[in-house]
Design a protein around this motif. Structure first.
Motif, PDB file in Angstrom:
ATOM      1  N   VAL A 189       0.819  -1.214   0.000  1.00  0.00           N
ATOM      2  CA  VAL A 189       0.000   0.000   0.000  1.00  0.00           C
ATOM      3  C   VAL A 189       0.853   1.264   0.000  1.00  0.00           C
ATOM      4  O   VAL A 189       0.632   2.171  -0.819  1.00  0.00           O
ATOM      5  CB  VAL A 189      -0.987   0.006   1.190  1.00  0.00           C
ATOM      6  CG1 VAL A 189      -1.668   1.359   1.336  1.00  0.00           C
ATOM      7  CG2 VAL A 189      -2.037  -1.089   1.000  1.00  0.00           C
ATOM      8  N   TYR A 190       1.840   1.338   0.886  1.00  0.00           N
ATOM      9  CA  TYR A 190       2.626   2.578   0.974  1.00  0.00           C
ATOM     10  C   TYR A 190       3.457   2.859  -0.280  1.00  0.00           C
ATOM     11  O   TYR A 190       3.488   4.004  -0.748  1.00  0.00           O
ATOM     12  CB  TYR A 190       3.477   2.590   2.246  1.00  0.00           C
ATOM     13  CG  TYR A 190       2.635   2.860   3.469  1.00  0.00           C
ATOM     14  CD1 TYR A 190       2.190   4.145   3.767  1.00  0.00           C
ATOM     15  CD2 TYR A 190       2.253   1.829   4.319  1.00  0.00           C
ATOM     16  CE1 TYR A 190       1.395   4.400   4.879  1.00  0.00           C
ATOM     17  CE2 TYR A 190       1.462   2.069   5.430  1.00  0.00           C
ATOM     18  CZ  TYR A 190       1.037   3.355   5.700  1.00  0.00           C
ATOM     19  OH  TYR A 190       0.246   3.603   6.793  1.00  0.00           O
ATOM     20  N   PRO A 191       4.104   1.869  -0.885  1.00  0.00           N
ATOM     21  CA  PRO A 191       4.783   2.153  -2.157  1.00  0.00           C
ATOM     22  C   PRO A 191       3.811   2.578  -3.263  1.00  0.00           C
ATOM     23  O   PRO A 191       4.142   3.409  -4.102  1.00  0.00           O
ATOM     24  CB  PRO A 191       5.469   0.829  -2.504  1.00  0.00           C
ATOM     25  CG  PRO A 191       5.655   0.150  -1.196  1.00  0.00           C
ATOM     26  CD  PRO A 191       4.455   0.546  -0.382  1.00  0.00           C
ATOM     27  N   ALA A 221       1.641   9.450  -5.755  1.00  0.00           N
ATOM     28  CA  ALA A 221       2.067  10.825  -5.460  1.00  0.00           C
ATOM     29  C   ALA A 221       3.078  11.300  -6.507  1.00  0.00           C
ATOM     30  O   ALA A 221       2.996  12.436  -6.985  1.00  0.00           O
ATOM     31  CB  ALA A 221       2.673  10.895  -4.062  1.00  0.00           C
ATOM     32  N   ASP A 222       4.003  10.400  -6.892  1.00  0.00           N
ATOM     33  CA  ASP A 222       4.988  10.746  -7.919  1.00  0.00           C
ATOM     34  C   ASP A 222       4.319  11.048  -9.255  1.00  0.00           C
ATOM     35  O   ASP A 222       4.805  11.869 -10.033  1.00  0.00           O
ATOM     36  CB  ASP A 222       6.009   9.615  -8.099  1.00  0.00           C
ATOM     37  CG  ASP A 222       6.914   9.443  -6.887  1.00  0.00           C
ATOM     38  OD1 ASP A 222       6.945  10.348  -6.021  1.00  0.00           O
ATOM     39  OD2 ASP A 222       7.567   8.381  -6.796  1.00  0.00           O
ATOM     40  N   GLU A 223       3.201  10.392  -9.516  1.00  0.00           N
ATOM     41  CA  GLU A 223       2.459  10.607 -10.761  1.00  0.00           C
ATOM     42  C   GLU A 223       1.553  11.839 -10.679  1.00  0.00           C
ATOM     43  O   GLU A 223       0.880  12.185 -11.653  1.00  0.00           O
ATOM     44  CB  GLU A 223       1.608   9.379 -11.087  1.00  0.00           C
ATOM     45  CG  GLU A 223       2.413   8.137 -11.432  1.00  0.00           C
ATOM     46  CD  GLU A 223       1.530   6.908 -11.606  1.00  0.00           C
ATOM     47  OE1 GLU A 223       0.300   7.067 -11.823  1.00  0.00           O
ATOM     48  OE2 GLU A 223       2.052   5.791 -11.525  1.00  0.00           O
ATOM     49  N   TYR A 225      -3.743  10.951   2.888  1.00  0.00           N
ATOM     50  CA  TYR A 225      -3.660  11.024   1.429  1.00  0.00           C
ATOM     51  C   TYR A 225      -5.015  11.387   0.863  1.00  0.00           C
ATOM     52  O   TYR A 225      -6.052  10.918   1.317  1.00  0.00           O
ATOM     53  CB  TYR A 225      -3.204   9.669   0.869  1.00  0.00           C
ATOM     54  CG  TYR A 225      -1.849   9.267   1.375  1.00  0.00           C
ATOM     55  CD1 TYR A 225      -0.692   9.612   0.682  1.00  0.00           C
ATOM     56  CD2 TYR A 225      -1.719   8.542   2.555  1.00  0.00           C
ATOM     57  CE1 TYR A 225       0.559   9.237   1.152  1.00  0.00           C
ATOM     58  CE2 TYR A 225      -0.476   8.173   3.031  1.00  0.00           C
ATOM     59  CZ  TYR A 225       0.664   8.517   2.330  1.00  0.00           C
ATOM     60  OH  TYR A 225       1.905   8.165   2.808  1.00  0.00           O
ATOM     61  N   SER A 226      -4.979  12.227  -0.174  1.00  0.00           N
ATOM     62  CA  SER A 226      -6.207  12.590  -0.887  1.00  0.00           C
ATOM     63  C   SER A 226      -5.888  12.675  -2.375  1.00  0.00           C
ATOM     64  O   SER A 226      -4.728  12.815  -2.765  1.00  0.00           O
ATOM     65  CB  SER A 226      -6.759  13.921  -0.375  1.00  0.00           C
ATOM     66  OG  SER A 226      -5.793  14.932  -0.521  1.00  0.00           O
ATOM     67  N   LEU A 227      -6.921  12.571  -3.187  1.00  0.00           N
ATOM     68  CA  LEU A 227      -6.728  12.658  -4.630  1.00  0.00           C
ATOM     69  C   LEU A 227      -6.536  14.109  -5.060  1.00  0.00           C
ATOM     70  O   LEU A 227      -7.192  15.005  -4.539  1.00  0.00           O
ATOM     71  CB  LEU A 227      -7.935  12.071  -5.366  1.00  0.00           C
ATOM     72  CG  LEU A 227      -8.182  10.572  -5.233  1.00  0.00           C
ATOM     73  CD1 LEU A 227      -9.413  10.170  -6.043  1.00  0.00           C
ATOM     74  CD2 LEU A 227      -6.980   9.771  -5.669  1.00  0.00           C
ATOM     75  N   THR A 228      -5.652  14.301  -6.006  1.00  0.00           N
ATOM     76  CA  THR A 228      -5.531  15.600  -6.664  1.00  0.00           C
ATOM     77  C   THR A 228      -6.616  15.669  -7.733  1.00  0.00           C
ATOM     78  O   THR A 228      -7.359  14.696  -7.944  1.00  0.00           O
ATOM     79  CB  THR A 228      -4.142  15.731  -7.314  1.00  0.00           C
ATOM     80  OG1 THR A 228      -4.023  14.710  -8.308  1.00  0.00           O
ATOM     81  CG2 THR A 228      -3.026  15.601  -6.285  1.00  0.00           C
TER      82      THR A 228
END
Length: 196
Positions: A95-97, A103-105, A119-122
């Motif tokens: 899950v964390y990776p 996040a990198d994307e 965490y939330s969606l952009t």
């Protein structure tokens, strides 16, 4: 259940000997306990078996959950486990990776709250989640225990628990009654299959 039930029915002999009643070794209560324990084990999720999901499923699950509300990593793991009926619990190592990759994307943003990353969606992440046509992985046809199978497995385990309780604490007469109920249930289940 792959022939795991005693061939002589619930009233046949058992190595548990006289469990819950005064019938002695081989009594109905001991056979009931053994048979229902086998039922319970048959319905338990098998680690590393068919409940193992593909890497893309973790990604899809994370996007699906974050489309509903922001969550921290442990919440995501717990929600996936709950929604899959306990048949799929992804590890933190998957899950964390996945969260970091998202996040990198630019699909997920992390915010520190009370010492935890939430965490939330952009906007791009929300668009990606909205474009996803497929159902969430815990709802998909590829998950053997999804949907109706989860309900059936839970009902089987609940029945096994009740029968085991009768075997442990019931009298001989109560164990005999329980055997009759279970034998009747078994016949009715096979009758359902015969109709189809």
């Amino acid at each position: 259940m792959n022939g795991s039930f005693p061939t002589g029915g619930f009233g046949s002999g058992s190595p548990f000997g006289g469990f819950g009643g005064s019938n002695g070794a081989g009594g109905p209560a001991s056979a009931l306990f053994e048979a229902m324990d086998q039922v319970r084990k048959a319905f338990e999720p098998r680690p590393g078996g068919s409940t193992r999901m593909a890497r893309g499923d973790v990604r899809a699950a994370v996007l699906s959950l974050l489309a509903e509300e922001p969550m921290h990593g442990y919440q995501i793991i717990r929600e996936i486990e709950d929604r899959s009926g306990g048949t799929w619990k992804p590890s933190a190592g998957s899950v964390y990776p996945t969260l970091q990759l998202l996040a990198d994307e630019g699909l997920v943003a992390a915010e520190e709250q009370n010492g935890r990353k939430t965490y939330s969606l952009t906007e791009a992440g929300r668009a990606t989640a909205d474009e996803a046509d497929a159902p969430a992985p815990w709802e998909g046809n590829g998950n053997r225990e999804s949907g109706r199978h989860v309900v059936l497995a839970k009902a089987g385990m609940d029945l096994a628990g009740a029968a085991a309780q009768v075997a442990r604490t019931g009298s001989s007469a109560q164990a005999d009654q329980a055997v009759e109920v279970l034998e009747d249930a078994r016949r009715k289940l096979y009758a359902i299959l015969a109709e189809g």
